[in-house]
Design a protein around this motif. Structure first.
Motif, PDB file in Angstrom:
ATOM      1  N   PRO A   1       0.830  -1.211   0.000  1.00 12.66           N
ATOM      2  CA  PRO A   1       0.000   0.000   0.000  1.00 12.66           C
ATOM      3  C   PRO A   1       0.863   1.259   0.000  1.00 12.66           C
ATOM      4  N   LYS A   2       0.425   2.271  -0.738  1.00 14.94           N
ATOM      5  CA  LYS A   2       1.163   3.534  -0.752  1.00 14.94           C
ATOM      6  C   LYS A   2       1.155   4.186   0.626  1.00 14.94           C
ATOM      7  N   ARG A   3       0.019   4.098   1.311  1.00 12.32           N
ATOM      8  CA  ARG A   3      -0.085   4.593   2.683  1.00 12.32           C
ATOM      9  C   ARG A   3      -0.648   3.462   3.536  1.00 12.32           C
TER      10      ARG A   3
ATOM     11  N   THR B   1       9.477   5.253   3.496  1.00  7.65           N
ATOM     12  CA  THR B   1      10.622   4.521   2.963  1.00  7.65           C
ATOM     13  C   THR B   1      10.349   3.878   1.615  1.00  7.65           C
ATOM     14  N   ASP B   2      11.422   3.630   0.890  1.00  5.43           N
ATOM     15  CA  ASP B   2      11.379   2.690  -0.221  1.00  5.43           C
ATOM     16  C   ASP B   2      11.567   1.286   0.341  1.00  5.43           C
ATOM     17  N   ILE B   3      10.865   0.336  -0.246  1.00  3.54           N
ATOM     18  CA  ILE B   3      11.101  -1.077   0.042  1.00  3.54           C
ATOM     19  C   ILE B   3      11.663  -1.694  -1.228  1.00  3.54           C
ATOM     20  N   HIS B   4      12.863  -2.233  -1.141  1.00  2.00           N
ATOM     21  CA  HIS B   4      13.508  -2.874  -2.282  1.00  2.00           C
ATOM     22  C   HIS B   4      13.376  -4.391  -2.175  1.00  2.00           C
TER      23      HIS B   4
ATOM     24  N   LYS C   1      11.384  -1.804  -6.577  1.00  8.22           N
ATOM     25  CA  LYS C   1      11.100  -1.123  -5.314  1.00  8.22           C
ATOM     26  C   LYS C   1       9.709  -0.518  -5.351  1.00  8.22           C
ATOM     27  N   THR C   2       9.204  -0.201  -4.163  1.00  9.98           N
ATOM     28  CA  THR C   2       7.963   0.549  -4.026  1.00  9.98           C
ATOM     29  C   THR C   2       8.107   1.453  -2.815  1.00  9.98           C
ATOM     30  N   PHE C   3       7.320   2.512  -2.790  1.00  9.68           N
ATOM     31  CA  PHE C   3       7.404   3.498  -1.719  1.00  9.68           C
ATOM     32  C   PHE C   3       6.196   3.370  -0.802  1.00  9.68           C
ATOM     33  N   VAL C   4       6.435   3.367   0.509  1.00 10.66           N
ATOM     34  CA  VAL C   4       5.361   3.203   1.491  1.00 10.66           C
ATOM     35  C   VAL C   4       5.408   4.343   2.500  1.00 10.66           C
ATOM     36  N   LYS C   5       4.250   4.948   2.731  1.00  6.26           N
ATOM     37  CA  LYS C   5       4.115   5.969   3.766  1.00  6.26           C
ATOM     38  C   LYS C   5       3.603   5.300   5.038  1.00  6.26           C
ATOM     39  N   ALA C   6       4.476   5.181   6.015  1.00  3.90           N
ATOM     40  CA  ALA C   6       4.123   4.604   7.317  1.00  3.90           C
ATOM     41  C   ALA C   6       5.214   5.009   8.288  1.00  3.90           C
ATOM     42  N   ALA C   7       4.907   4.997   9.575  1.00  2.00           N
ATOM     43  CA  ALA C   7       5.907   5.382  10.570  1.00  2.00           C
ATOM     44  C   ALA C   7       5.597   4.723  11.909  1.00  2.00           C
ATOM     45  N   GLY C   8       6.656   4.333  12.620  1.00  2.55           N
ATOM     46  CA  GLY C   8       6.509   3.816  13.978  1.00  2.55           C
ATOM     47  C   GLY C   8       6.230   2.339  14.092  1.00  2.55           C
ATOM     48  N   GLY C   9       6.289   1.600  12.992  1.00  5.84           N
ATOM     49  CA  GLY C   9       5.907   0.194  13.031  1.00  5.84           C
ATOM     50  C   GLY C   9       6.794  -0.680  13.891  1.00  5.84           C
ATOM     51  N   CYS C  10       8.087  -0.372  13.954  1.00  5.98           N
ATOM     52  CA  CYS C  10       9.002  -1.225  14.718  1.00  5.98           C
ATOM     53  C   CYS C  10       8.839  -1.052  16.227  1.00  5.98           C
TER      54      CYS C  10
END
Length: 260
Positions: free
Chosen positions: A54-56, A114-117, A131-140
């Motif tokens: 997903p993009k976001r 981030t990009d995911i490769h 690669k694709t780019f994903v908008k997300a933060a704080g998952g870890c």
């Protein structure tokens, strides 16, 4: 001095938005690429491997990622890299000769825009990247979804589901493993102390006594790991899965029937 003041702050002095940081994410890949693959050439822009995410992301702790492979290219190994994560290599998958792997889906933690490769290695040793780019933060660092006592009680339980497909002779199945897969960056919601990292490091899946694929995993694979995969190998017989984690625990099960 006046001219500099009128010109305004430089880009380096200006706080970057998440989107701007993401636009510069290739700088992380520039450093990661030689660390992971040395001076080997990575071919871009082919159908050897494709990636979907997903993009976001709705939930940064469980971001779905699907990898698809060109069956004519005999992909044997895939490295999944989440560029901006604290430990960027989410997992390395290896496919057995003759497994004819067509796709593999899992869920990952994403800690920042981030990009995911995804880098595929074919039987002839060539590397292909997408690669694709994903908008997300704080998952870890996101808190676990499950109560720790329940997670401990259910740890290691496995379930396998098989699905019908319209594309003969392709088969599809999904392996689900109960495991907290703690990243080491999450905090106990009561004590506020960090929960030690505890995650599945190794996984092997066989079909009819023959290997299909294996995985070496890290902290970026989500809680309760799930792997859905499509393959062309025609081996009969039951699935068998064996996993081990950072504490040395081993979980193993042979599956009979379409859902077990």
């Amino acid at each position: 001095m006046l001219a500099l003041a009128l010109a305004g702050p430089s880009r380096a002095e200006t706080a970057l938005s998440p989107e701007e940081k993401a636009a510069e994410a290739d700088s992380a890949w520039t450093e990661l690429k030689p660390d992971l693959f040395g001076d080997r050439q990575l071919v871009e822009g082919t159908d050897t491997i494709a990636i979907e995410a997903p993009k976001r992301a709705t939930d940064p702790a469980i971001v779905p990622v699907k990898l698809s492979f060109d069956p004519e290219m005999d992909v044997r190994k895939v490295t999944l890299v989440i560029d901006e994560n604290p430990s960027p290599v989410a997992a390395t998958f290896e496919f057995a000769q003759g497994a004819d792997m067509r796709s593999l889906s899992t869920r990952v933690r994403v800690n920042a825009y981030t990009d995911i490769h995804a880098v595929a290695e074919t039987a002839d040793g060539k590397l292909y990247v997408t690669k694709t780019f994903v908008k997300a933060a704080g998952g870890c660092a996101a808190p676990a979804a499950k109560d720790p006592e329940v997670a401990a009680r259910e740890m290691g339980k496995m379930k396998m589901r098989e699905f019908g497909t319209d594309e003969a002779p392709v088969h599809e199945a999904q392996l689900m493993i109960r495991h907290p897969n703690n990243s080491g960056l999450q905090k106990d919601q009561v004590t506020l102390l960090y929960i030690p990292a505890h995650f599945i490091t190794d996984l092997r899946v066989d079909k009819g006594g023959k290997p299909l694929f294996s995985m070496t995993g890290g902290i970026s694979i989500s809680e309760d790991p799930s792997f859905r995969f499509a393959y062309g190998a025609g081996d009969s017989g039951p699935f068998h899965a064996k996993a081990s984690d950072t504490e040395g625990a081993v979980f193993e099960k042979t599956f009979t029937g379409e859902q077990s």
